[in-house]
Write a protein that holds these residues in place. Structure first.
Motif, PDB file in Angstrom:
ATOM      1  N   UNK A   1     -25.177  -4.054   0.049  1.00  0.00           N
ATOM      2  CA  UNK A   1     -24.028  -3.852   0.937  1.00  0.00           C
ATOM      3  C   UNK A   1     -22.974  -4.930   0.696  1.00  0.00           C
ATOM      4  N   UNK A   2     -23.404  -6.163   0.467  1.00  0.00           N
ATOM      5  CA  UNK A   2     -22.464  -7.260   0.176  1.00  0.00           C
ATOM      6  C   UNK A   2     -21.753  -6.988  -1.149  1.00  0.00           C
ATOM      7  N   UNK A   3     -22.500  -6.548  -2.148  1.00  0.00           N
ATOM      8  CA  UNK A   3     -21.890  -6.189  -3.437  1.00  0.00           C
ATOM      9  C   UNK A   3     -20.872  -5.067  -3.258  1.00  0.00           C
ATOM     10  N   UNK A   4     -21.223  -4.090  -2.446  1.00  0.00           N
ATOM     11  CA  UNK A   4     -20.332  -2.963  -2.194  1.00  0.00           C
ATOM     12  C   UNK A   4     -19.055  -3.430  -1.489  1.00  0.00           C
ATOM     13  N   UNK A   5     -19.192  -4.263  -0.465  1.00  0.00           N
ATOM     14  CA  UNK A   5     -18.015  -4.796   0.251  1.00  0.00           C
ATOM     15  C   UNK A   5     -17.117  -5.563  -0.712  1.00  0.00           C
ATOM     16  N   UNK A   6     -17.717  -6.400  -1.541  1.00  0.00           N
ATOM     17  CA  UNK A   6     -16.937  -7.181  -2.509  1.00  0.00           C
ATOM     18  C   UNK A   6     -16.173  -6.259  -3.454  1.00  0.00           C
TER      19      UNK A   6
ATOM     20  N   UNK B   1     -11.893  -5.648  -3.638  1.00  0.00           N
ATOM     21  CA  UNK B   1     -11.075  -5.736  -4.853  1.00  0.00           C
ATOM     22  C   UNK B   1     -10.309  -4.436  -5.101  1.00  0.00           C
ATOM     23  N   UNK B   2     -10.955  -3.299  -4.848  1.00  0.00           N
ATOM     24  CA  UNK B   2     -10.299  -2.006  -5.068  1.00  0.00           C
ATOM     25  C   UNK B   2      -9.151  -1.773  -4.093  1.00  0.00           C
ATOM     26  N   UNK B   3      -9.379  -2.084  -2.823  1.00  0.00           N
ATOM     27  CA  UNK B   3      -8.389  -1.830  -1.780  1.00  0.00           C
ATOM     28  C   UNK B   3      -7.302  -2.903  -1.793  1.00  0.00           C
ATOM     29  N   UNK B   4      -7.664  -4.106  -2.226  1.00  0.00           N
ATOM     30  CA  UNK B   4      -6.700  -5.202  -2.233  1.00  0.00           C
ATOM     31  C   UNK B   4      -6.557  -5.850  -0.870  1.00  0.00           C
ATOM     32  N   UNK B   5      -7.438  -5.499   0.043  1.00  0.00           N
ATOM     33  CA  UNK B   5      -7.478  -6.089   1.385  1.00  0.00           C
ATOM     34  C   UNK B   5      -8.922  -6.442   1.686  1.00  0.00           C
ATOM     35  N   UNK B   6      -9.106  -7.299   2.671  1.00  0.00           N
ATOM     36  CA  UNK B   6     -10.447  -7.780   2.978  1.00  0.00           C
ATOM     37  C   UNK B   6     -11.077  -6.973   4.105  1.00  0.00           C
ATOM     38  N   UNK B   7     -12.231  -6.412   3.825  1.00  0.00           N
ATOM     39  CA  UNK B   7     -13.012  -5.736   4.857  1.00  0.00           C
ATOM     40  C   UNK B   7     -13.815  -6.820   5.564  1.00  0.00           C
ATOM     41  N   UNK B   8     -13.640  -6.915   6.863  1.00  0.00           N
ATOM     42  CA  UNK B   8     -14.360  -7.939   7.627  1.00  0.00           C
ATOM     43  C   UNK B   8     -15.831  -7.547   7.746  1.00  0.00           C
TER      44      UNK B   8
ATOM     45  N   UNK C   1     -12.384   2.312   5.114  1.00  0.00           N
ATOM     46  CA  UNK C   1     -11.449   2.061   4.012  1.00  0.00           C
ATOM     47  C   UNK C   1     -10.108   2.734   4.298  1.00  0.00           C
ATOM     48  N   UNK C   2     -10.148   3.949   4.831  1.00  0.00           N
ATOM     49  CA  UNK C   2      -8.920   4.678   5.153  1.00  0.00           C
ATOM     50  C   UNK C   2      -8.079   3.887   6.157  1.00  0.00           C
ATOM     51  N   UNK C   3      -8.720   3.409   7.222  1.00  0.00           N
ATOM     52  CA  UNK C   3      -8.000   2.623   8.237  1.00  0.00           C
ATOM     53  C   UNK C   3      -7.445   1.343   7.619  1.00  0.00           C
ATOM     54  N   UNK C   4      -8.255   0.671   6.827  1.00  0.00           N
ATOM     55  CA  UNK C   4      -7.843  -0.592   6.210  1.00  0.00           C
ATOM     56  C   UNK C   4      -6.696  -0.378   5.209  1.00  0.00           C
ATOM     57  N   UNK C   5      -6.835   0.621   4.367  1.00  0.00           N
ATOM     58  CA  UNK C   5      -5.842   0.880   3.331  1.00  0.00           C
ATOM     59  C   UNK C   5      -4.505   1.314   3.929  1.00  0.00           C
ATOM     60  N   UNK C   6      -4.549   1.940   5.084  1.00  0.00           N
ATOM     61  CA  UNK C   6      -3.333   2.462   5.693  1.00  0.00           C
ATOM     62  C   UNK C   6      -2.823   1.614   6.857  1.00  0.00           C
ATOM     63  N   UNK C   7      -3.426   0.426   7.043  1.00  0.00           N
ATOM     64  CA  UNK C   7      -2.935  -0.469   8.096  1.00  0.00           C
ATOM     65  C   UNK C   7      -1.837  -1.356   7.533  1.00  0.00           C
ATOM     66  N   UNK C   8      -0.980  -1.797   8.410  1.00  0.00           N
ATOM     67  CA  UNK C   8       0.143  -2.653   8.009  1.00  0.00           C
ATOM     68  C   UNK C   8      -0.325  -4.048   7.609  1.00  0.00           C
ATOM     69  N   UNK C   9      -1.313  -4.555   8.311  1.00  0.00           N
ATOM     70  CA  UNK C   9      -1.817  -5.904   8.008  1.00  0.00           C
ATOM     71  C   UNK C   9      -3.324  -5.927   8.106  1.00  0.00           C
ATOM     72  N   UNK C  10      -3.895  -6.623   7.177  1.00  0.00           N
ATOM     73  CA  UNK C  10      -5.356  -6.772   7.193  1.00  0.00           C
ATOM     74  C   UNK C  10      -5.693  -8.018   6.416  1.00  0.00           C
TER      75      UNK C  10
END
Length: 85
Positions: free
Chosen positions: A43-48, A52-59, A76-85
């Motif tokens: 799961x940690x590998x997947x998050x990492x 990198x793919x999304x360009x934002x950090x998943x908490x 990912x959808x919420x993160x990728x489409x949010x204004x700030x993350x």
């Protein structure tokens, strides 16, 4: 802006590539831990990889609630489409 379908396709290919899973096993309703046998280290590998793919950090605390492939797509959808993350 990516659609949920595009995110699913990318996530599916990522799971197949990283964890050598059969593509047909990676369905939206598949449970990451039970069906796909992903453990906490995976799961940690997947998050990492996703960060990198999304360009934002998943908490990490957001990922703790994730159980299915669909949950990951939504996160990912919420993160990728949010204004700030």
């Amino acid at each position: 802006m990516q659609t949920r379908e595009e995110i699913f396709k990318e996530l599916q290919s990522t799971l197949v590539e990283l964890f050598e899973l059969p593509e047909d096993k990676v369905a939206l309703e598949a449970n990451l831990y039970q069906d796909l046998e992903i453990d906490s280290i995976d799961a940690i590998d997947l998050i990492d990889h996703l960060n990198r793919k999304v360009g934002k950090k998943i908490k990490p605390e957001e990922f703790k609630a994730v159980r299915t492939v669909q949950d990951v797509v939504e996160a990912i959808y919420k993160l990728a489409n949010s204004e700030h993350a």
